[in-house]
Design an enzyme around this catalytic site. Structure first.
Site, mmCIF file in Angstrom:
data_model
loop_
_atom_site.group_PDB
_atom_site.id
_atom_site.type_symbol
_atom_site.label_atom_id
_atom_site.label_comp_id
_atom_site.label_asym_id
_atom_site.label_seq_id
_atom_site.Cartn_x
_atom_site.Cartn_y
_atom_site.Cartn_z
ATOM 1 N N LYS A 222 60.011 36.539 -22.371
ATOM 2 C CA LYS A 222 59.786 36.021 -23.727
ATOM 3 C C LYS A 222 58.388 36.382 -24.209
ATOM 4 O O LYS A 222 58.195 36.750 -25.374
ATOM 5 C CB LYS A 222 59.982 34.502 -23.753
ATOM 6 C CG LYS A 222 59.694 33.890 -25.117
ATOM 7 C CD LYS A 222 60.022 32.411 -25.173
ATOM 8 C CE LYS A 222 59.735 31.867 -26.579
ATOM 9 N NZ LYS A 222 60.139 30.458 -26.729
ATOM 10 N N HIS B 249 97.303 64.108 -19.007
ATOM 11 C CA HIS B 249 97.105 63.161 -20.109
ATOM 12 C C HIS B 249 97.589 61.760 -19.731
ATOM 13 O O HIS B 249 98.303 61.111 -20.478
ATOM 14 C CB HIS B 249 97.789 63.642 -21.380
ATOM 15 C CG HIS B 249 97.230 64.946 -21.880
ATOM 16 N ND1 HIS B 249 97.832 65.676 -22.871
ATOM 17 C CD2 HIS B 249 96.122 65.652 -21.517
ATOM 18 C CE1 HIS B 249 97.130 66.779 -23.085
ATOM 19 N NE2 HIS B 249 96.080 66.775 -22.268
#
Length: 581
Positions: A212, A354
């Site tokens: 922070k 595929h």
């Protein structure tokens, strides 16, 4: 030299201790010593040796207090680093590096001991907090003397005044990592109480506080960042982007940690088998890909570190031995191929294009299985992915390298990827010689074949190997997408249809590929046939299949049964749908 009004050696010792405390605490102790009830203060010289010793200590301490600012270390220009680590990788290099740069190092427990063993001067946290570690280590750093020094903004005068008032020094660097909770709860059987004790409290609090206030405090949670930290400090840089990156990494570190704790606690509860109302997935970047499903899209590959997926395997954990870097579509296809081939207990080869299996065959002779899998659809197999559920030895590797397309008997088959659970040394060497670009993946054998239970719905019983063919076809159709149909015989896929807006069209594609071999074969459908007499079931029966396997569960089930009875075809229901878009 100032005079100290004391009434006893004990009071003198107490006063000396008070000088090392905060200014407010010192004032309280001085008041107590100088106004001790029932004792007469004396202006005469200290008589006892204890009194003289205490007096000298107080005089020395008070002299240092009176000549130095009250902001402790930071006010004198000494930089402070706080280090508290569970994973002590490269700790000695870090400690010595910070000490060389003039940092005073504050540390805890085992970290402090490791630093001292490496020749680093360390001040222990309790010397700063004047409070011992307590509650079996649950409380070490949760103290204003620590968190005040981390959270104070250096550009806020009233923050610094507050530190001065309480004798708290600032911290410039905080290096912390957390208790190994994830490793503990995934390493095997662990009691609930032991799991709870491995939840870190002080560590996340330190990390969040430093992150922070990253504008003033550098926070590091990964030993891989130690060199960059030392380089940054040595260069006396003020790069806010560097600080923000470390702060992001710190919050991410804590978030991943908390997600593991949350997942574990949910599973420990009585409702752990249900879906949680919310959950967080701890994903870690494996690689940035060249592009996504299409060249204009961006993509990256992440591994899921959820507790439920420990030892789950999958392409995310595969070892790449050779070839070009994997692409987005490579991962999809390789995953589809591996999932399909893992369904079978016998030696099996699967060819995928595929994400759909276009060839599957099981044989005791894996070379024959490979040839049959390619033969099922050699056009689609070209440029596809080949997967095996057995180790690839020299003979199989040579067959893969030299095999010619069944379409013309001349064109050497080309593949994007080969996947297997293992390779012999010679097998890997031979396979690498096929192409510089061929991706060779080794995948741990982590999947269990599905147990299939059929319910006979027709009058006719499956005969000979027909039940085995039905199981084989059903395992294959599970991995085919959208209105899937598979025709198989003798543990070999003959034809498949997929990706069609209606099931009848998929069925016709599958029969077209299977040709005359479809007679006496098994047919599997990933979902129930919606109609029967003048639709797919009747067309399948007329084409000569011996057995049909489908989930059942349609209001038209009886029509399908009647149709199969009419043509003497066995109809088996699985009760499980495998429909995939």
């Amino acid at each position: 030299m100032p005079l100290y009004l004391v009434s006893s050696p004990a009071a003198a010792a107490k006063l000396a201790a008070g000088i090392r405390a905060s200014p407010r605490r010192r004032r309280q102790l001085l008041s107590q010593a100088c106004h001790f009830p029932g004792r007469r203060a004396s202006l005469s010289p200290l008589s006892s040796s204890a009194e003289r010793s205490a007096g000298r200590a107080m005089a020395s301490a008070e002299a240092s207090v009176s000549t130095a600012p009250e902001a402790s270390f930071s006010a004198t220009g000494v930089k402070q680093a706080l280090i508290s680590l569970s994973d002590k990788t490269d700790l000695a290099n870090l400690g010595n590096g910070l000490q060389r740069l003039g940092f005073s190092i504050i540390s805890t427990g085992g970290t402090a001991s490791s630093l001292e063993s490496a020749g680093v001067n360390v001040t222990k946290v309790e010397e700063i907090t004047h409070f011992p570690e307590m509650l079996d280590g649950r409380v070490k750093t949760l103290h204003p003397s620590i968190h005040g020094g981390i959270l104070a903004r250096r550009d806020q005068k009233h923050h610094l005044q507050a530190l001065n008032e309480h004798g708290i020094g600032t911290f410039d660097v905080v290096v912390v990592n957390l208790y190994p909770f994830y490793d503990k709860v995934t390493s095997g059987a662990i009691s609930f109480e032991d799991g709870i004790e491995n939840i870190d409290i002080g560590g996340p609090t330190l990390i969040r506080a430093a992150a922070k206030n990253h504008k003033d405090v550098l926070v590091v949670v990964d030993h891989k960042d130690y060199p960059a930290l030392l380089e940054y400090l040595e260069g006396k840089q003020d790069d806010q982007d560097f600080r923000r990156k470390l702060a992001w990494k710190a919050f991410q570190h804590v978030a991943s940690y908390d997600s593991a704790v949350s997942e574990w606690l949910w599973k420990q509860s009585n409702i752990g088998d249900t879906f949680p109302p919310s959950f967080t997935m701890p994903l870690s970047l494996k690689s940035t890909l060249r592009y996504g499903e299409n060249p204009h899209q961006k993509a990256a590959f992440y591994g899921d570190k959820s507790i439920s997926l420990v030892n789950a395997g999958g392409i995310a954990t595969a070892i790449q031995h050779h070839g070009k870097e994997m692409s987005y579509n490579n991962y999809l296809d390789a995953d589809a191929a591996w999932n399909c081939v893992s369904e079978f207990e016998s030696p099996t080869c699967v060819v995928v294009k595929h994400t759909n299996p276009c060839g599957v065959a099981s044989r005791q002779d894996i070379l024959e299985a490979y040839r049959l899998a390619v033969k099922a659809d050699p056009v689609s197999a070209f440029g596809g992915i080949v997967a095996f559920n057995t180790t690839i030895d020299e003979d199989l590797a040579r067959e893969i390298r030299e095999f010619r397309s069944p379409t013309d008997g001349e064109t050497r088959m080309f593949y994007e990827i080969v996947v297997a659970p293992g390779y012999t040394e010679k097998g890997l060497e031979v396979l690498k010689g096929k192409s510089k670009t061929l991706r060779i993946l080794e995948e741990s054998d982590d999947l269990t074949p599905e147990d299939i239970t059929f319910t006979k719905m027709s009058e006719r019983e499956p005969e000979g190997g027909e039940l085995s063919d039905a199981k084989f076809a059903w395992l294959c159709v599970k991995h085919v997408k959208s209105n899937a149909i598979v025709i198989a015989k003798n543990n070999c896929m003959l034809g498949m249809g997929s990706g069609q807006p209606n099931r009848l069209e998929s069925l016709r594609i599958a029969f077209r590929k299977a040709g005359e071999e479809a007679k006496g074969a098994a047919l599997a459908s990933d979902a129930f046939f919606p109609f029967a007499w003048n639709d797919a079931v009747e067309e399948a029966c007329q084409s000569g299949v011996a057995v049909i396997a489908e989930p059942g569960g349609s209001i038209r089930d009886q029509d399908a049964v009647d149709c199969c009875n009419k043509y003497g075809v066995s109809l088996l229901f699985t009760g499980v749908r495998h429909f995939r878009h």
